[in-house]
Scaffold this motif. Structure first.
Motif, short mmCIF file in Angstrom:
data_model
loop_
_atom_site.label_atom_id
_atom_site.label_comp_id
_atom_site.label_asym_id
_atom_site.label_seq_id
_atom_site.Cartn_x
_atom_site.Cartn_y
_atom_site.Cartn_z
N LYS A 102 -22.76 13.12 -3.15
CA LYS A 102 -22.26 12.39 -1.98
C LYS A 102 -23.18 12.59 -0.78
N ASP A 106 -25.16 9.60 1.08
CA ASP A 106 -25.04 9.40 2.53
C ASP A 106 -26.42 9.37 3.19
N LYS A 110 -28.22 6.23 5.13
CA LYS A 110 -28.74 6.34 6.50
C LYS A 110 -30.19 5.88 6.56
#
Length: 228
Positions: A102, A106, A110
């Motif tokens: 995760k 993420d 980004k």
């Protein structure tokens, strides 16, 4: 008892199989580049394998309770406890792999937001896709091994059925043989009894004939030679 031992071995093989599959899926999660839907699919498979593994461990515990010998019972319980500890270790590794995956997803999202059209990001994505393909190939290989082990388990179950049928046939034949042996023994006793009775009858007849002849000779002697 032999059938129970075979079931214990089969259950142990299935526990090892599910443990290997879980480890492979955890490795897939560590290397998963996303998206979230792929991660969810992996987690769904891991949950299913954990449920199957937990059921096999419970079956192993039940079979341990059915053992007649205390040494065999304790050995199976020890193996079961080891499998349970390994399962807990896999659950810890699974949680850590999810956190790492995760975090990686993420960070990747980004980067895509910040550098949407950058070639480095595209190259990284291509590399991740290659890793996903490799992981998929590994998973397919493991599933192939799993199918082979399942076939082996099925053959073992068929062998158990054949052994059980053969055992029943041998027991039935043994009972028939015992009954036949009893009949032969009884017949031998009757023949021996009749042979002894025949000998006794012959001896009585011989004595009766001898007594009769002696009586006749005595009468003839008295009539023909009264002066003797």
């Amino acid at each position: 008892m032999c059938s129970l031992d075979v079931h214990v071995r089969i259950c142990g093989q299935e526990i090892i199989k599910y443990d290997l599959e879980i480890k492979a899926l955890i490795q897939d999660i560590r290397e998963c580049p996303g998206p979230q839907s792929v991660l969810m699919d992996f987690n769904s498979e891991v949950k299913e394998r954990f449920n199957q593994l937990r059921l096999r461990i419970q079956n192993m515990e039940q079979m341990a309770k059915e053992q007649d010998r205390e040494t065999e019972k304790q050995a199976i319980l020890s193996e079961t406890e080891s499998s349970r500890r390994q399962m807990l270790s896999n659950q810890t590794a699974w949680r850590k792999a999810n956190l790492a995956c995760k975090l990686s997803i993420d960070n990747l999202e980004k980067d895509e937001l910040l550098y949407g059209g950058d070639s480095t990001v595209r190259q990284r994505k291509a590399t991740k896709e290659s890793l996903v393909q490799t992981s998929g190939d590994i998973t397919e290989s493991l599933m192939s091994i799993s199918r082979m082990m399942a076939q082996s388990v099925s053959q073992s179950e068929e062998t158990i059925g054949t052994l059980a049928t053969s055992s029943r046939t041998v027991l039935e034949t043994d009972e028939e043989f015992k009954a036949m042996t009893g009949t032969i023994h009884l017949g031998r006793k009757l023949i021996s009894k009749y042979n002894r009775r025949e000998l006794t009858d012959k001896l009585l007849i011989f004595l009766a004939v001898a007594l009769f002849l002696a009586t006749v000779l005595y009468i003839l002697k008295k009539r023909l030679f009264p002066f003797i």
